[in-house]
Design a protein around this motif. Sequence first.
Motif, PDB file in Angstrom:
ATOM      1  N   GLY A   1     -19.869  29.216  24.663  1.00 49.00           N
ATOM      2  CA  GLY A   1     -19.865  29.339  26.125  1.00 49.00           C
ATOM      3  C   GLY A   1     -20.861  30.373  26.612  1.00 49.00           C
ATOM      4  O   GLY A   1     -21.532  30.168  27.629  1.00 49.00           O
ATOM      5  N   LEU A   2     -20.973  31.474  25.890  1.00 47.08           N
ATOM      6  CA  LEU A   2     -21.937  32.521  26.260  1.00 47.08           C
ATOM      7  C   LEU A   2     -23.373  32.028  26.095  1.00 47.08           C
ATOM      8  O   LEU A   2     -24.236  32.327  26.927  1.00 47.08           O
ATOM      9  N   MET A   3     -23.625  31.249  25.050  1.00 44.62           N
ATOM     10  CA  MET A   3     -24.981  30.721  24.844  1.00 44.62           C
ATOM     11  C   MET A   3     -25.332  29.707  25.938  1.00 44.62           C
ATOM     12  O   MET A   3     -26.478  29.665  26.407  1.00 44.62           O
ATOM     13  N   ILE A   4     -24.358  28.918  26.363  1.00 48.44           N
ATOM     14  CA  ILE A   4     -24.589  27.979  27.464  1.00 48.44           C
ATOM     15  C   ILE A   4     -24.884  28.766  28.740  1.00 48.44           C
ATOM     16  O   ILE A   4     -25.781  28.406  29.514  1.00 48.44           O
ATOM     17  N   ALA A   5     -24.158  29.868  28.942  1.00 48.33           N
ATOM     18  CA  ALA A   5     -24.399  30.713  30.121  1.00 48.33           C
ATOM     19  C   ALA A   5     -25.806  31.296  30.105  1.00 48.33           C
ATOM     20  O   ALA A   5     -26.453  31.417  31.151  1.00 48.33           O
TER      21      ALA A   5
END
Length: 132
Positions: free
Chosen positions: A58-62
């Motif tokens: 999720g952080l990488m997508i953000a």
Amino acid sequence: ETMSSAVAARALSGYRRLLRARKTLFHLDLRALQESRVAIRAQFDEHRNETNPANLEGLMIAVDEAEHMLLNEIVQGKLNQGGNYEVKVKQQHALKGDVPANKIPTMEPVTSSTVEKLTETKPKVEVTKTER
């Protein structure tokens, strides 16, 4: 070990991409460059010890979304000598979704009601013709 090094490499790559994107957006604004660097670093430091794979993804997508936003969805106005804000809108700012490269994008027109909303804070908004 391999999973953690792969995640670390991806995070470092994302961090560098965000730093480059902010340089593109704020290239003449030293204050914005400094503040954005500090904010990006703070976000990465806040999540430095994250180990949950779903949260990491999720952080990488953000990171991907933030980079896209910085490069394609934000324009920065500059106060000119006449006391007006000058904004250079580029083609990528008008694109919505996946548009073929040969299709000219359209933007919603700036209307008097748009200008009224923008001028509530008292900067003067002047709409000029785009140079090609």
